[in-house]
Every structure is written in C-alpha cells, then in structure tokens.
Scaffold this motif. Sequence first.
Motif, short mmCIF file in Angstrom:
data_model
loop_
_atom_site.label_atom_id
_atom_site.label_comp_id
_atom_site.label_asym_id
_atom_site.label_seq_id
_atom_site.Cartn_x
_atom_site.Cartn_y
_atom_site.Cartn_z
N ILE A 113 0.69 -1.22 -0.13
CA ILE A 113 0.11 0.01 -0.04
C ILE A 113 1.04 1.16 -0.07
O ILE A 113 0.79 2.24 -0.72
CB ILE A 113 -0.97 0.03 1.14
N LYS A 114 1.92 1.07 0.80
CA LYS A 114 2.89 2.34 0.89
C LYS A 114 3.36 2.62 -0.32
O LYS A 114 3.59 3.71 -0.97
CB LYS A 114 4.12 2.15 2.09
N GLU A 115 4.00 1.66 -1.14
CA GLU A 115 4.57 1.67 -2.23
C GLU A 115 3.64 2.32 -3.44
O GLU A 115 3.91 3.19 -4.21
CB GLU A 115 5.36 0.43 -2.81
N MET A 167 -2.07 24.25 -7.32
CA MET A 167 -2.45 23.09 -8.38
C MET A 167 -2.05 21.99 -7.92
O MET A 167 -2.80 20.74 -8.35
CB MET A 167 -1.44 23.60 -9.54
N ALA A 168 -1.24 21.80 -6.79
CA ALA A 168 -0.71 20.57 -6.33
C ALA A 168 -1.82 19.92 -5.04
O ALA A 168 -1.63 18.95 -4.46
CB ALA A 168 0.52 20.66 -5.43
N SER A 169 -2.79 20.67 -4.93
CA SER A 169 -3.66 20.48 -3.89
C SER A 169 -4.42 19.25 -4.28
O SER A 169 -5.11 19.10 -4.98
CB SER A 169 -4.59 21.80 -3.64
N ILE A 198 0.28 23.18 0.39
CA ILE A 198 -0.45 24.16 0.84
C ILE A 198 -1.01 24.60 1.99
O ILE A 198 -0.65 25.69 2.55
CB ILE A 198 -1.76 23.77 -0.23
N ASP A 199 -1.25 23.64 2.67
CA ASP A 199 -1.89 23.82 4.13
C ASP A 199 -0.41 24.16 5.24
O ASP A 199 -0.81 24.84 6.29
CB ASP A 199 -2.44 22.56 4.85
N VAL A 200 0.69 23.68 4.91
CA VAL A 200 1.81 24.24 5.73
C VAL A 200 2.03 25.65 5.45
O VAL A 200 1.99 26.47 6.36
CB VAL A 200 3.11 23.43 5.12
N GLU A 249 7.17 9.19 7.47
CA GLU A 249 5.99 8.09 7.48
C GLU A 249 5.08 8.99 8.86
O GLU A 249 5.74 9.03 9.81
CB GLU A 249 5.99 6.67 7.60
N ILE A 250 3.81 8.97 8.39
CA ILE A 250 2.79 9.43 9.51
C ILE A 250 2.89 8.27 10.43
O ILE A 250 2.19 8.55 11.57
CB ILE A 250 1.60 10.04 8.86
N GLU A 251 3.07 7.31 10.14
CA GLU A 251 3.00 6.08 11.36
C GLU A 251 4.23 6.01 12.09
O GLU A 251 4.45 5.44 13.17
CB GLU A 251 2.92 4.72 10.74
N SER A 305 -4.23 17.63 8.92
CA SER A 305 -4.02 16.69 8.02
C SER A 305 -5.16 16.91 6.81
O SER A 305 -6.22 17.18 7.41
CB SER A 305 -3.93 15.39 8.47
N ASN A 306 -4.74 16.51 5.58
CA ASN A 306 -5.92 16.71 4.55
C ASN A 306 -6.11 15.67 3.70
O ASN A 306 -5.03 15.34 2.68
CB ASN A 306 -5.52 18.12 4.02
N CYS A 307 -6.75 14.81 4.12
CA CYS A 307 -7.12 13.58 3.13
C CYS A 307 -5.85 12.49 2.98
O CYS A 307 -5.66 12.11 1.97
CB CYS A 307 -7.35 13.97 1.84
C1 LIG Z 1 -4.21 13.01 -0.96
S1 LIG Z 1 -2.44 13.64 -0.77
C2 LIG Z 1 -2.93 15.09 0.32
C3 LIG Z 1 -1.66 16.01 0.27
C4 LIG Z 1 -1.88 17.39 0.94
N1 LIG Z 1 -2.36 16.88 2.22
C5 LIG Z 1 -3.06 18.13 0.25
O1 LIG Z 1 -4.13 18.52 0.98
O2 LIG Z 1 -2.90 18.80 -0.99
C6 LIG Z 1 -1.72 12.33 0.14
C7 LIG Z 1 -0.38 12.85 0.54
O3 LIG Z 1 0.19 12.32 1.64
C8 LIG Z 1 1.36 11.52 1.49
N2 LIG Z 1 1.19 10.44 2.28
C9 LIG Z 1 0.56 9.23 2.15
N3 LIG Z 1 0.65 8.27 3.01
C10 LIG Z 1 1.52 8.55 3.75
C11 LIG Z 1 2.37 8.22 4.90
N4 LIG Z 1 1.95 6.85 5.19
N5 LIG Z 1 3.36 8.78 5.33
C12 LIG Z 1 3.77 9.95 4.91
N6 LIG Z 1 3.10 10.45 3.70
C13 LIG Z 1 2.36 10.00 3.28
C14 LIG Z 1 1.52 11.44 -0.03
O4 LIG Z 1 2.89 11.21 -0.41
C15 LIG Z 1 0.93 12.47 -0.51
O5 LIG Z 1 1.72 13.57 -0.52
#
Ligand SMILES: C[S@@+](CC[C@H](N)C(=O)[O-])C[C@H]1O[C@@H](n2cnc3c(N)ncnc32)[C@H](O)[C@@H]1O
Length: 273
Positions: free
Chosen positions: A6-8, A61-63, A90-92, A136-138, A152-154
């Motif tokens: 999943i991570k990959e 654009m990257a949002s 964007i949120d940072v 990683e967020i974990e 955090s956003n999505c």
């Molecule tokens: C849906 S995008 C959202 C990006 C940003 N929050 C936004 O609102 O535009 C998900 C982001 O989370 C990162 N991401 C997903 N799972 C992650 C994890 N387990 N640890 C760190 N980063 C993760 C991805 O690399 C990607 O940049």
Amino acid sequence: MSVENIKEAVKEKYGQAALRVIKRGTSCCGSVPAVEGCPDPITSNLYDGSQTSQIPEEALMASLGCGNPTALAELKPGETVLDLGSGGGIDVLLSAKRVGPSGKAYGLDMTDEMLALARENQRKAGVKNVEFLKGEIENIPLPDNSVDVIISNCVINLSADKDRVLREAFRVLKPGGRLAVSDIVVRGEVPAEIRRSVELWVGCMAGALEENEYLAKLARAGFEVVNMEPTRVYRVEDARELLSSQGIDVDAIAPWVDGKFMSAFVRAKKPSA
Ligand SMILES: C[S@@+](CC[C@H](N)C(=O)[O-])C[C@H]1O[C@@H](n2cnc3c(N)ncnc32)[C@H](O)[C@@H]1O
C-alpha cells in the motif's frame, strides 16, 4: 495488499501527481476523476480567494486534499503546527502565515517528489518558518509533546495502520494540543465490494473508516472532545461514470452509495494534564 505494498502504491501515485505539477500540469487528482480532467468533486474549490492569493500557484495546483483544515482549525500566533502528509505544501504554507514568525509549521511526507515540490513552493512563497520533513505518518520524526496543532488533509484514509497514526499524533502533541483533520469517512454499513469500488473513485488506498469507528479509534488513542462534522457529502452521480466503467450496475447499488461517503472535519484534543 500488504502494508508495504500500500505504501509503495501511495508513493508511486503521489510521486506522479507531484511530477505533473512540476511539469506545469495539474495534479489531477487525489481521487480518480469521475470524468476526464479536473476539477473533481472532492479536491476542487476547497480554498477561497483570501487563501489562494497568499500562496504560489503551484501549491494550489498540487492541492489534493478533501477539505480545508487551516480554515477550520484554530491557529494562534507562536504555535507549532504539523501537517501529516503535506503533499505540495498548501496547508503548511497557509498555517505558517497564521502562526506568524514566532510560530513554526512542519510538513511531513514520505514521497520525495512531493517534498521537492513543497520545498520549491516554500521558496517561491518566501516563507521562513516552515520545514518539510521526510518520513511516515506512522513514525512521526518529532519528539514527544512538541506540537500544538496537528492538521492533515485527506491522508489518514491512505494509511494501512490508522491506529498507529493516531497514537503517533497523540504522542507528539503537547498536553492540551489539538488535532484538526480533514478526511474521507463512510457513514454506516456499506457492503465490502461496493465500498471498495467507491474507495477507488475517492482514492482511499487503504480504506476510509466508518465515522463511529474513527471516533472510537481517537478515543482509544487517548484523545478527548472528539467530534466530526461533514463538509461534503458525495452523491452516487459523482461516481457514476467510474463505477459504470467497471461494469457496475450503478442504479442497483445507489442506495448503498448515495450520501454514504463524505469529506469530514475531525477534531480532537489531547488532555491537558
Ligand atoms: C491526497 S495527498 C494530500 C496532500 C496534501 N495534504 C493536500 O491537501 O494537498 C496525500 C499525501 O500524503 C502523503 N502520504 C500518504 N501516506 C503517507 C504516509 N503513510 N506517510 C507519509 N506521507 C504519506 C502522500 O505522499 C501525498 O503527498
């Protein structure tokens, strides 16, 4: 899929999204768009003019979020904010403006291309009180009790170990610290097969949590004052094209899909003492 797979898959998907922005396209999209091209109903029109005027175009654009945590979170000058899965930043960048020069905004992301894009956006924005961390967020690479607000956003819906993410968030928050997160959640029971098809549309790699399950996990991680409010509720029409293209009889499953998937704003607090 295993946790590592999943991570990959997540890295691959968001690495490509970042490269599209770097090549001056759009990130198109966090979810698979229901019709070809952006905008899609999940990621579009999340930020108003007063916010978009503060950040570089590439950051907008990257949002790829599904909400606007910085608009809903209470952020005070001097505070330290951490954005889990900060993407293009964007949120940072918006948080950094809100907490001001005496505060600090961290972004955390595991995808190299997103980090490169976010750092470039920081440079263009000329904001100094920002740091993008790889990780990683974990396994959040910050000390215990060091952050006032986690946004955090999505992103949490992408994680294969949500309990661990919430435990880590709790660990790094200071006593009294706040969690203010936008995420995709499911309302009520949805049969597994249907749920997976819709999650494909939404872009949830590891599955969205059911709303009560989400609140229960927060409480188990130690949070108090947990609550959730829907910000966008998705209709079956939003996903019709993608579901039909998979050979799914959309009208037959409509009652299981319509209004069951939503973007929500999730709030919680780490106890003060
Ligand atoms: C849906 S995008 C959202 C990006 C940003 N929050 C936004 O609102 O535009 C998900 C982001 O989370 C990162 N991401 C997903 N799972 C992650 C994890 N387990 N640890 C760190 N980063 C993760 C991805 O690399 C990607 O940049």
